[in-house]
Enzyme design. Structure first.
Site: not given
Length: 471
Positions: A80, A155, A179
């Site tokens: 990420k 996310s 997330s």
């Protein structure tokens, strides 16, 4: 390049160590998958070809020179876009930080590098990790590898798409309200949100300092557990990171009591999710000491408290940015930060104060009668993208709120959770469960998850089937 990509991290590392495949070959294959999948998955914000291959060549040279390899020596991963690496960009899925070059390396990335892994690129994410659907106003949404019409969850959207799509075997994500767990549930992967304080957050983008967690998404439980073991433990820099032993996975579940969550929220489960819960409970009943219903209190109240804390802390993080460059935030992120700025101070402080009381009550009422709590990751399978589009109006608000209704409470309470796909639901989408344990007992939840993974022979969502291109 025609390379038979190993199916697990352990197998990949062993193949490199035994020289049946080189890191360069494995990395080049991963880069080719990333390139080929990008038009369909949009999982990456940048694909770092030369940097990754340089690292792979160095890994092969070190092995040839007699270097003792780490557990992930030469294995290509991706993460990420929120973990600093010295001299590299960390953009956090945003416009404001799109050119930010890190001055030092985050603890989690340093530990994965020490284990020998390398990164092939930065993965897409909701802007500043705000958004359970995975949408990004600046970079576009990552695409669900199972059904492109449905959301990836957020996310950590790129992490879910890259692992679920078979581009990489594992990726780091972050979890402040779901997330890691939501992308895992939507994309058919395993995800682990560790106990608050298990993993150092030094060098990772902050969102909510009292709820942020870093953890892995992977194709199977063993790989996720390996990743967690490599990044866990104090670093002397993050004072919130504790020196609690991680434990190990066990095949013997005969002493465990499993709690099947019940309560008002179960009335809102879709038929495929509710049915999967019952089937899994029946399967576990043969391996554990007991499976019993455990009534949960008002999760809605906990969700509201968690949201009040998270958005207030996010507003503090972005106070200067909102004052100086508000136009550079996406509209939905700007709206959420504005909501956090409007939370009265006493409400925020009270929400923090209540947390210790609610955790103590939860530990007594729930973990006083069970060792692992089981409940769905979401009340339904991954929703359609059109259901969470701004044009959907009130329907969008209802779907987005429901997506986090079962994940956010455990972020507020700081509890460890393993998310695992357990069934094929509506239109071929995965149905996922959460396995929740008391603080510092990730091993219990992961042991149950591994047992279910083997017992269910979960092959429908393995990356080999979702892979956008042959290795």
């Amino acid at each position: 390049m025609s390379v038979d990509t190993p199916s697990t991290l352990t197998v990949a590392a062993a193949a490199i160590r035994n020289r049946t495949i080189s890191s360069v070959e494995l990395t080049q294959a991963a880069l080719e998958r990333a390139d080929a999948s990008q038009p369909r998955l949009n999982a990456f914000l940048s694909i770092d070809h030369e940097h990754a291959l340089d690292r792979a060549r160095a890994a092969d040279r070190a092995l040839a020179a007699g270097h003792v390899p780490g557990p992930l020596h030469g294995v290509p991963l991706a993460h990420k876009d929120m973990f600093d690496v010295e001299g590299r960009i960390t953009g956090c899925g945003s416009r404001i930080r799109a050119g930010h070059v890190a001055r030092e390396t985050s603890t989690v990335m340093a530990r994965l590098e020490a284990a020998g892994s390398l990164s092939i690129g930065r993965l897409n994410m909701s802007e500043f990790a705000m958004g359970p659907t995975g949408h990004n106003h600046h970079h576009g949404r990552a695409i669900n590898p199972i059904d492109p019409a449905r959301v990836t969850g957020g996310s950590s959207s790129g992490s879910g798409a890259a692992v679920g799509g078979g581009v990489v075997l594992a990726a780091l994500g972050s979890d402040t309200g779901g997330s890691i767990r939501l992308p895992a549930a939507c994309c058919g992967t395993v995800g682990i949100k560790p106990t608050q304080g298990r993993v150092s957050r030094h060098g990772a983008m902050p969102l909510s300092f009292s709820q942020d967690c870093i953890g892995p998404l992977a194709a199977n439980v063993e790989d996720a557990w390996l990743m967690l073991s490599l990044i866990s433990g104090p670093d002397g820099i993050d004072p919130t990171c504790m020196a609690a032993p991680l434990g190990s996975l066990s095949e013997d579940l005969s002493s465990l009591r499993i709690g099947l969550a019940t309560g008002a929220f179960t009335q809102n489960l879709s038929a495929d999710v509710g049915g999967a819960m019952q089937q899994v409970a029946s399967l576990l009943d043969k391996a554990v000491k007991e499976v019993r219903d455990v009534a949960l209190g008002a999760l809605e109240a906990v969700t509201e408290l968690a949201n009040a804390v998270a958005m207030t802390e996010a507003a503090a993080v972005h106070f200067d940015g909102m004052r100086e460059r508000p136009e550079d935030y996406g509209p939905q992120v700007r709206m959420r930060i504005s909501q956090g700025l409007a939370v009265p101070g006493p409400v925020y402080v009270r929400a923090l104060q209540i947390r210790a009381v609610m955790l103590a009550r939860f530990l007594d009422e729930v973990f006083g009668v069970c060792d692992v709590l089981m409940l769905p990751a979401m009340p339904f399978v991954a929703p359609l993208d059109r259901e969470v589009d701004v044009g959907a109006g009130q329907r969008m608000n209802e779907v987005v709120s429901a997506m986090t209704s079962l994940t956010r409470p455990f972020s507020y309470l700081g509890l460890p959770v393993v998310t695992l796909p357990v069934a094929v639901g509506r239109e071929g989408m995965p149905v996922a469960i959460q396995l929740v344990a008391r603080p510092w007992r990730e091993d219990l939840a992961a042991s149950v998850a591994r047992h279910l993974e083997h017992a269910l022979a979960l092959s429908a969502f393995l990356p080999s089937q979702a892979s956008p291109t042959a290795a």
